[in-house]
Design an enzyme around this catalytic site. Structure first.
Site, PDB file in Angstrom:
ATOM      1  N   GLY A  22       0.843  -1.187   0.000  1.00 33.67           N
ATOM      2  CA  GLY A  22       0.000   0.000   0.000  1.00 33.67           C
ATOM      3  C   GLY A  22       0.870   1.226   0.000  1.00 33.67           C
ATOM      4  O   GLY A  22       2.070   1.146   0.276  1.00 33.67           O
TER       5      GLY A  22
ATOM      6  N   GLU B  60       0.615   5.265   1.412  1.00 30.15           N
ATOM      7  CA  GLU B  60      -0.227   6.057   2.308  1.00 30.15           C
ATOM      8  C   GLU B  60      -0.534   7.454   1.792  1.00 30.15           C
ATOM      9  O   GLU B  60      -0.519   8.404   2.572  1.00 30.15           O
ATOM     10  CB  GLU B  60       0.447   6.123   3.678  1.00 30.15           C
ATOM     11  CG  GLU B  60       1.815   6.853   3.713  1.00 30.15           C
ATOM     12  CD  GLU B  60       3.031   5.957   3.491  1.00 30.15           C
ATOM     13  OE1 GLU B  60       2.887   4.884   2.877  1.00 30.15           O
ATOM     14  OE2 GLU B  60       4.122   6.344   3.921  1.00 30.15           O
TER      15      GLU B  60
ATOM     16  N   HIS C  52      -2.324  -0.440   8.514  1.00 25.98           N
ATOM     17  CA  HIS C  52      -0.986   0.153   8.384  1.00 25.98           C
ATOM     18  C   HIS C  52      -1.053   1.505   7.664  1.00 25.98           C
ATOM     19  O   HIS C  52      -0.537   2.505   8.156  1.00 25.98           O
ATOM     20  CB  HIS C  52      -0.057  -0.809   7.630  1.00 25.98           C
ATOM     21  CG  HIS C  52       1.340  -0.278   7.495  1.00 25.98           C
ATOM     22  ND1 HIS C  52       2.320  -0.543   8.423  1.00 25.98           N
ATOM     23  CD2 HIS C  52       1.911   0.529   6.559  1.00 25.98           C
ATOM     24  CE1 HIS C  52       3.438   0.078   8.060  1.00 25.98           C
ATOM     25  NE2 HIS C  52       3.216   0.732   6.929  1.00 25.98           N
TER      26      HIS C  52
ATOM     27  N   HIS D 166      -0.512   5.547   9.087  1.00 29.56           N
ATOM     28  CA  HIS D 166       0.345   6.597   8.529  1.00 29.56           C
ATOM     29  C   HIS D 166      -0.332   7.970   8.579  1.00 29.56           C
ATOM     30  O   HIS D 166       0.350   8.997   8.487  1.00 29.56           O
ATOM     31  CB  HIS D 166       0.701   6.282   7.074  1.00 29.56           C
ATOM     32  CG  HIS D 166       1.936   5.444   6.921  1.00 29.56           C
ATOM     33  ND1 HIS D 166       3.153   5.810   7.439  1.00 29.56           N
ATOM     34  CD2 HIS D 166       2.142   4.260   6.288  1.00 29.56           C
ATOM     35  CE1 HIS D 166       4.063   4.886   7.130  1.00 29.56           C
ATOM     36  NE2 HIS D 166       3.475   3.932   6.440  1.00 29.56           N
TER      37      HIS D 166
ATOM     38  N   GLU E 169       8.115   4.432   9.561  1.00 31.68           N
ATOM     39  CA  GLU E 169       7.628   3.054   9.479  1.00 31.68           C
ATOM     40  C   GLU E 169       7.617   2.316  10.821  1.00 31.68           C
ATOM     41  O   GLU E 169       6.758   1.483  11.052  1.00 31.68           O
ATOM     42  CB  GLU E 169       8.437   2.278   8.437  1.00 31.68           C
ATOM     43  CG  GLU E 169       8.251   2.811   7.011  1.00 31.68           C
ATOM     44  CD  GLU E 169       6.804   2.771   6.514  1.00 31.68           C
ATOM     45  OE1 GLU E 169       5.929   2.205   7.191  1.00 31.68           O
ATOM     46  OE2 GLU E 169       6.552   3.324   5.429  1.00 31.68           O
TER      47      GLU E 169
ATOM     48  N   TYR F 266      10.889  -0.887   9.958  1.00 30.79           N
ATOM     49  CA  TYR F 266       9.554  -1.283  10.422  1.00 30.79           C
ATOM     50  C   TYR F 266       9.649  -2.050  11.748  1.00 30.79           C
ATOM     51  O   TYR F 266       9.053  -1.667  12.748  1.00 30.79           O
ATOM     52  CB  TYR F 266       8.872  -2.199   9.402  1.00 30.79           C
ATOM     53  CG  TYR F 266       8.553  -1.574   8.067  1.00 30.79           C
ATOM     54  CD1 TYR F 266       7.244  -1.245   7.737  1.00 30.79           C
ATOM     55  CD2 TYR F 266       9.544  -1.337   7.129  1.00 30.79           C
ATOM     56  CE1 TYR F 266       6.934  -0.688   6.497  1.00 30.79           C
ATOM     57  CE2 TYR F 266       9.248  -0.775   5.894  1.00 30.79           C
ATOM     58  CZ  TYR F 266       7.942  -0.455   5.581  1.00 30.79           C
ATOM     59  OH  TYR F 266       7.636   0.099   4.364  1.00 30.79           O
TER      60      TYR F 266
ATOM     61  N   ARG G 229       4.019  -7.309  -6.940  1.00 27.39           N
ATOM     62  CA  ARG G 229       4.315  -6.782  -5.610  1.00 27.39           C
ATOM     63  C   ARG G 229       5.685  -7.288  -5.171  1.00 27.39           C
ATOM     64  O   ARG G 229       5.937  -8.494  -5.139  1.00 27.39           O
ATOM     65  CB  ARG G 229       3.219  -7.244  -4.642  1.00 27.39           C
ATOM     66  CG  ARG G 229       3.353  -6.662  -3.252  1.00 27.39           C
ATOM     67  CD  ARG G 229       2.177  -7.045  -2.368  1.00 27.39           C
ATOM     68  NE  ARG G 229       2.398  -6.617  -1.003  1.00 27.39           N
ATOM     69  CZ  ARG G 229       1.587  -6.920   0.018  1.00 27.39           C
ATOM     70  NH1 ARG G 229       0.500  -7.658  -0.212  1.00 27.39           N
ATOM     71  NH2 ARG G 229       1.853  -6.507   1.236  1.00 27.39           N
TER      72      ARG G 229
HETATM   73 ZN   LIG Z   1       4.333   2.147   5.878  1.00 27.52          ZN
END
Ligand SMILES: [Zn+2]
Length: 449
Positions: free
Chosen positions: A115, A117, A141, A145, A164, A229, A398
């Site tokens: 994705g 944001e 997620h 953001h 992140e 992350y 992806r």
């Molecule tokens: Zn992110």
């Protein structure tokens, strides 16, 4: 997208056109649309999409947009029906939602990320539509953001963890409130496995296991990883454990309110932390966490019943025991993903085929499961799955899926056939990948071929 939206059409009659003083929008047949964005954002958060797009209403401030095919739109609307609940949870935890709209746009399969944001309208890979509302985690997620990343942005990519790490933490708090503690813990477990793998990947390049990195002269796409992350998440979770959740929640709200609509760096965060949580530097080694390499000794693997049961079932597989149907009856994608990730990198090919014969993992609609299984099939040299691997590499772009599959193919030492196969599939699939994904696959191939 727009806070205000103006559509201007050129005047129809020749007479009125004489009065037109704007050659661009007065040209025959042109429609000019003007968008005004009231909230300031860094340029990387600006995006637009063009296509034959339809939409469904899924909440008071949310529409889901996708290719104008009713079946696609309906599936997307079902998958994201719970979005408004998540926005409210986010508001309770982190303060008011500042962007008015929270719309979702489902992109074609070539979209290289899970994705993105973009404020007011999040872009999503179609692989999050799994039919069981579990795509909610990616939405959680991107929604998170809205507070961390979009409201407070990292000043440079060296401080990417501020975007992140905070967002991974916030995402899991939203997931915990909406889907329960067990699912949130599972996600932490999956993240922990991912972090371990990155430590292995960067073992000769430990700079990129730091939270605060030095990326001068480095292409951020080359060092993109789970470190900002998951290590970022671990750092914040460590502080939460130290001061307790109520105090940490209060701190987070104050942090967001203080720095909203600003870009900051690690030092600014640390100074704010020390000022608002006096003495924290004596309890948590802030320097080791932000500037040290590897995983600090006070990081924590999550503990939960489901998580330990999955890990112990995975250990039993090594001894030749497959999970019974009653043991996996309520497993969804995340449970299977964690199970597969806890198996050894290489298992007996016949055992793997037997597992798949019973649970149809290679054909799972959930790409996380499918790709984890196919990756294992490649590293276990289980040839039966070549056609499924090829199909997968040709239908999605992806990077989360391309990277492990291509890596597994080219890393098999002394196995030239797999490398030739990887090269052929890439040459045939290349044009359907996004340029960033093309670059990533090229660099994987060039490292090993
Ligand atoms: Zn992110």
């Amino acid at each position: 997208m727009a806070a205000r939206h103006v559509e201007r059409r050129p005047p129809a009659s020749g007479e009125a056109a004489m009065a037109c003083d704007d050659a661009l929008w007065c040209a025959e047949g042109r429609v000019v649309e003007e968008f005004v964005m009231e909230q300031p954002v860094p340029p990387y958060l600006f995006a637009f999409a063009v296509g034959e797009i339809g939409w469904r209403e899924v909440g008071p401030r949310t529409r889901v947009y996708a290719e104008a095919v009713p079946a696609v739109l309906d599936a997307a609307a079902r998958e994201f029906a719970g979005t408004e609940d998540m926005i409210r949870v986010g508001e309770n935890l982190f303060g008011g939602y500042e962007w008015e709209r929270f719309d979702l746009l489902v992109l074609p399969p070539s979209f290289p990320y899970g994705g993105m944001e973009n404020p007011r309208m999040v872009f999503l890979t179609p692989t999050v539509i799994k039919g069981d509302a579990s795509g909610a985690q990616v939405v959680a997620h991107e929604l998170a953001h809205s507070w961390t990343g979009n409201l407070i942005t990292n000043k440079t990519n060296d401080h990417f963890w501020l975007n992140e790490g905070f967002t991974t933490y916030a995402e899991r708090r939203i997931v915990e409130a909406v889907q329960g503690e067990d699912i949130a813990t599972l996600n932490i477990g999956i993240g922990w496995r991912g972090l371990m793998e990155e430590m292995e990947r960067f073992k000769d390049n430990v700079e990129f296991t730091k939270l605060k990195t030095n990326q001068e002269g480095v292409d951020p796409d080359d060092v993109y990883s789970q470190v900002p992350y998951e290590k970022g998440f671990q750092f914040l979770w460590r502080i939460e454990r130290q001061i307790g959740r109520p105090a940490f929640d209060e701190f987070l709200k104050k942090y967001i309110a203080t720095f909203k609509f600003q870009s900051i760096d690690t030092e600014m965060f640390l100074n704010f932390l020390k000022a608002n949580v006096p003495g924290i530097e004596n309890e948590v080694d802030l320097q080791v966490w932000t500037e040290g390499t590897g995983i600090p000794s006070d990081a924590m693997e999550p503990v939960s019943n489901i998580y330990s049961k999955i890990v112990s079932l995975a250990n039993e597989f090594k001894l030749g025991r497959m999970p019974r149907e009653d043991e996996v009856a309520d497993w969804q994608g995340q449970e299977w993903e964690l199970y597969l990730e806890n198996l050894p990198k290489s298992v007996e090919a016949s055992q793997l085929s037997a597992l798949d014969a019973r649970y149809a993992l290679a054909e799972s609609k959930d790409y996380e499961v499918k790709v984890a299984f196919l990756q294992l099939a490649i590293t276990s040299r289980c040839r039966d799955y070549h056609s499924e691997v090829e199909k997968t590499l040709k239908e999605v772009g992806r990077m989360k899926y391309l990277r492990p599959l291509y890596t597994a193919l080219v890393q098999s030492i002394g196995n030239e056939e797999e490398k030739v196969f990887a090269k052929r599939v890439f040459s045939e699939a290349r044009d359907s990948y996004h340029p960033i994904a093309q670059g990533v696959v090229e660099s994987i191939l060039s490292k090993h071929l």
